[in-house]
Design a protein around this motif. Sequence first.
Motif, PDB file in Angstrom:
ATOM      1  N   VAL A  75       0.846  -1.200   0.000  1.00  0.00           N
ATOM      2  CA  VAL A  75       0.000   0.000   0.000  1.00  0.00           C
ATOM      3  C   VAL A  75       0.878   1.246   0.000  1.00  0.00           C
ATOM      4  N   ARG A  76       1.914   1.237   0.816  1.00  0.00           N
ATOM      5  CA  ARG A  76       2.838   2.378   0.845  1.00  0.00           C
ATOM      6  C   ARG A  76       3.446   2.613  -0.535  1.00  0.00           C
ATOM      7  N   ARG A  77       3.845   1.531  -1.181  1.00  0.00           N
ATOM      8  CA  ARG A  77       4.442   1.643  -2.522  1.00  0.00           C
ATOM      9  C   ARG A  77       3.419   2.186  -3.518  1.00  0.00           C
ATOM     10  N   ALA A  78       2.186   1.719  -3.411  1.00  0.00           N
ATOM     11  CA  ALA A  78       1.140   2.203  -4.311  1.00  0.00           C
ATOM     12  C   ALA A  78       0.873   3.691  -4.092  1.00  0.00           C
ATOM     13  N   MET A  79       0.886   4.133  -2.833  1.00  0.00           N
ATOM     14  CA  MET A  79       0.691   5.555  -2.538  1.00  0.00           C
ATOM     15  C   MET A  79       1.807   6.391  -3.152  1.00  0.00           C
ATOM     16  N   ASP A  80       3.043   5.938  -2.992  1.00  0.00           N
ATOM     17  CA  ASP A  80       4.185   6.659  -3.569  1.00  0.00           C
ATOM     18  C   ASP A  80       4.079   6.745  -5.092  1.00  0.00           C
ATOM     19  N   ILE A  81       3.765   5.634  -5.720  1.00  0.00           N
ATOM     20  CA  ILE A  81       3.678   5.599  -7.186  1.00  0.00           C
ATOM     21  C   ILE A  81       2.555   6.504  -7.675  1.00  0.00           C
ATOM     22  N   CYS A  82       1.401   6.438  -7.012  1.00  0.00           N
ATOM     23  CA  CYS A  82       0.260   7.243  -7.439  1.00  0.00           C
ATOM     24  C   CYS A  82       0.549   8.734  -7.314  1.00  0.00           C
ATOM     25  N   VAL A  83       1.172   9.129  -6.213  1.00  0.00           N
ATOM     26  CA  VAL A  83       1.503  10.548  -6.037  1.00  0.00           C
ATOM     27  C   VAL A  83       2.549  10.978  -7.061  1.00  0.00           C
TER      28      VAL A  83
END
Length: 264
Positions: free
Chosen positions: A74-82
């Motif tokens: 989830v953390r990785r997905a948040m970083d990628i999305c931002v």
Amino acid sequence: MTLEFFTATDVGRARDNNEDSVALDESVGLAVLADGMGGYNAGEVASQMLTSFIKAELGRWLKESGTGVATADVRRAMDICVDNANRAIFNAANTNPRYAGMGTTLVLGVFRDEGLLLGHVGDSRAYRLRGSQFSQITRDHSLLQEQLDAGLLTPEEAVYSSNKNLVTRAVGVEDAVMLELHLHEIQPGDVFLFCSDGLSDMLEDDAMRQLLLNNPSLPEAAQALIDNANEMGGRDNIALVLARAEGRVKAESRSWWPFGKRGG
């Protein structure tokens, strides 16, 4: 445990347009707040691009991944999305002269069994009310905060600083941006407040704390916060997200779904 959400924005007393934006996807515990900056209506464009992009892209990923996905993912997905949203805003600012120099702050929360994954960029803030204790749980990316950290200003002097709104990090102003991201424990009864500086610049922390304590209904609390910020001058747009954790986690299940309904 269930979560109740409420969002609100207000143009304030000094501006004609609203450059603040919020977005929610209660089904996956996603909350986004942005405060745009830039000439013409560019700040409004940047903040709406950011909240819409994250709600659509991260919201879809969270739905497809389900509740069992690892926190690290989830953390990785948040970083990628931002990062992807940052590039979209940066490219728009550099291909359309009307949008030159636009950018936006960000507060991004994903509420999960293990806690609140909270990311932020800029000087929009997140607070937590636990019992009677009210704490700021983000640290501003601003010149003023750097001066405070370096001991160049006291908190009392900072109130009157001319550098109050100079951010050192924002989404869309450069081709890359760093999302500051932390995991916060959630306890039953906790109330989380995300807000733009149109609220936090107008009201002291203790005033916000007291308004939340005096207004247990989230819609009433939101209205009280906005009304008091406007009474203190309303010098900027105001945006807020309120989230309250209710109940207990059952012994036989760690699931928080479904989330409570959003008011308003």
